[in-house]
Scaffold this active site. Structure first.
Site, PDB file in Angstrom:
ATOM      1  N   HIS A 120       0.863  -1.178   0.000  1.00 19.74           N
ATOM      2  CA  HIS A 120       0.000   0.000   0.000  1.00 19.74           C
ATOM      3  C   HIS A 120       0.906   1.236   0.000  1.00 19.74           C
ATOM      4  CE1 HIS A 120      -2.790   2.979   1.723  1.00 19.74           C
ATOM      5  NE2 HIS A 120      -3.793   2.159   1.424  1.00 19.74           N
ATOM      6  N   ASP A 197       3.282  -4.025   8.347  1.00 14.78           N
ATOM      7  CA  ASP A 197       2.050  -3.261   8.157  1.00 14.78           C
ATOM      8  C   ASP A 197       0.884  -4.220   8.370  1.00 14.78           C
ATOM      9  OD1 ASP A 197      -0.167  -1.884   7.311  1.00 14.78           O
ATOM     10  OD2 ASP A 197       0.637  -1.326   5.354  1.00 14.78           O
ATOM     11  N   GLN A 200      -4.408  -4.566   7.341  1.00 18.89           N
ATOM     12  CA  GLN A 200      -5.419  -5.540   6.917  1.00 18.89           C
ATOM     13  C   GLN A 200      -5.370  -6.803   7.768  1.00 18.89           C
ATOM     14  OE1 GLN A 200      -7.760  -4.944   4.645  1.00 18.89           O
ATOM     15  NE2 GLN A 200      -6.936  -2.942   4.073  1.00 18.89           N
ATOM     16  N   LYS A 223     -10.187   0.151  10.636  1.00 20.80           N
ATOM     17  CA  LYS A 223     -10.376  -1.118   9.924  1.00 20.80           C
ATOM     18  C   LYS A 223     -10.728  -2.250  10.894  1.00 20.80           C
ATOM     19  CE  LYS A 223      -7.075   0.201   6.317  1.00 20.80           C
ATOM     20  NZ  LYS A 223      -8.030   0.559   5.248  1.00 20.80           N
ATOM     21  N   CYS A 359      -4.763   2.319  -3.690  1.00 18.28           N
ATOM     22  CA  CYS A 359      -3.554   2.865  -3.050  1.00 18.28           C
ATOM     23  C   CYS A 359      -2.374   1.903  -3.178  1.00 18.28           C
ATOM     24  CB  CYS A 359      -3.797   3.211  -1.592  1.00 18.28           C
ATOM     25  SG  CYS A 359      -5.000   4.530  -1.356  1.00 18.28           S
TER      26      CYS A 359
END
Length: 401
Positions: A120, A197, A200, A223, A359
């Site tokens: 991303h 990261d 998600q 999220k 993104c």
């Protein structure tokens, strides 16, 4: 086969959206919020808002207690051990920028930062710009045909010049879990810092950062069924000591005069100014709610729904699924149909999905695509949502072909 959601009624917005004839399938972008979160934020504002850490009065004490309780809840959710290893930020993007600026002093010209081809923009651009500022080399790990980082190539590209590895846990485009243990094992012998990261990945299942062994892990609250404007950075104590302060203001100061100042260590030293107090308290409430659920039932529900979505897409002529998605989302393209046109017709029928490059523009460019449609799922979605999506998709394709 019906796949009902036993948690659907816990999210008031879903009923509101249904009354508006809207089907929400854009959960990888942001999620709807459970009632306990709404109650917690309302309680904070209705019963006396106050700033944290600084005031000795009762409202300030209550706010500080609730704020720090949320820090402990995040630490428990990630099995971080020490809540002092949790820094609150304004989101995963903010956390990654904190790392890129806070670690900048460790890099010398010619050093290498390693990322992957699926990142991303939030986990690409901070490192790209750091590389430009410090004359570093940005190394990009390629993917295999399933949308997974190629470990053989990674073993050749991660080496003695590698100073930092930053990779996503779960691709927001391809929906594939990345082989983090193997990747981290390649970086650690070289003394490279490791950044995950988890924007998600944190949403799906419980993840143990101690077992994972990364130096830093970031995620966004919105999220994870929490408020927007809030994120969290986990850093191992040893890794946090490398960070230099990058934002300055109230609360993070130990001593200050007109010509010099000294600053607190993590976590408060990296939370300059008034933090998003209500949001942090709300995140704690969301984590309480999620912790109360049967985790295996949630995982099984998400798996059944994802399989339902995949089978339905693959049964339609001309639809091509990107990669080999494993959980939560599917991105796809359709022969002879532009993703923007298809998204427009789905929107007109009340189907909320995402279209474009998500993104992750370099990834879509590498795939020679201008964009794709992404359908992403949450624990409150059910098979009726997907049936409405399939019906709308069929009608849209009939018009576009």
């Amino acid at each position: 086969m019906r796949v009902p959601s036993p948690w659907r009624a816990d999210f008031p917005a879903i009923a509101t959206l249904q009354r508006q004839d809207q089907t929400y399938l854009d959960n990888a972008a942001t999620t709807q919020k459970p009632q306990p979160l709404l109650d917690a934020i309302s309680h904070y504002y209705a019963n006396g808002a106050a700033n944290v850490h600084r005031a000795q009065h009762l409202p300030g004490a209550h706010a500080t207690q609730a704020f720090e309780d949320s820090r402990s809840k995040v630490a428990q959710w990630l099995n971080a051990g020490d809540s002092g290893q949790i820094v609150f930020t304004h989101g995963a993007t903010s956390a990654l920028n904190l790392l890129a600026y806070g670690l900048e002093h460790l890099f010398n010209a010619g050093d290498e930062i390693v990322i992957s081809a699926l990142e991303h923009h939030a986990n690409l651009l901070p490192w790209q710009q750091l590389a430009k500022r410090r004359a570093l080399t940005l190394v990009v790990l390629p993917l295999d045909d399933d949308g997974v980082i190629d470990l053989q190539a990674a073993a050749e590209l991660i080496g003695p010049r590698t100073r930092l590895l930053a990779v996503s846990q779960l691709s927001n485009v391809l929906g594939a879990w990345q082989p983090l243990p193997a990747l981290l094992a390649l970086a650690q012998p070289h003394g490279a810092l490791t950044v995950v990261d988890g924007a998600q990945g944190v949403v799906h299942g419980r993840h143990d950062v101690q077992a994972l062994g990364c130096d830093f892990y970031v995620f966004s609250s919105h999220k994870l069924y929490g408020p927007d404007g809030v994120g969290a950075l986990f850093g191992r104590n040893e890794a946090l000591h490398h960070l230099r302060h990058w934002q300055f203001g109230g609360e993070m100061v130990q001593q200050a005069d007109y010509q010099s100042a000294s600053f607190r260590p993590a976590p408060l030293g990296f939370e300059a100014g008034t933090p998003p107090i209500a949001g942090v308290i709300g995140l704690g409430a969301s984590l309480d709610y999620l912790s109360s659920l049967d985790q295996q039932a949630v995982i099984a529900h998400e798996a059944s729904l994802h399989d339902y979505l995949l089978r339905g897409l693959k049964a339609r002529n001309g639809v091509h699924v990107l990669g080999s998605p494993e959980v939560a989302l599917v991105s796809f393209v359709v022969d002879g149909v532009h993703n923007a046109d298809l998204a427009h017709l789905l929107t007109e029928q009340g189907i909320a999905v995402r279209a474009g490059h998500h993104c992750a523009m370099p990834l879509l460019k590498a795939m020679q695509l201008s964009g794709a449609i992404r359908v992403s799922l949450a624990l409150y979605n059910d098979s009726d949502d997907l049936e409405r999506f399939f019906e709308a998709l069929d009608q849209a394709l009939d018009m576009l072909r």
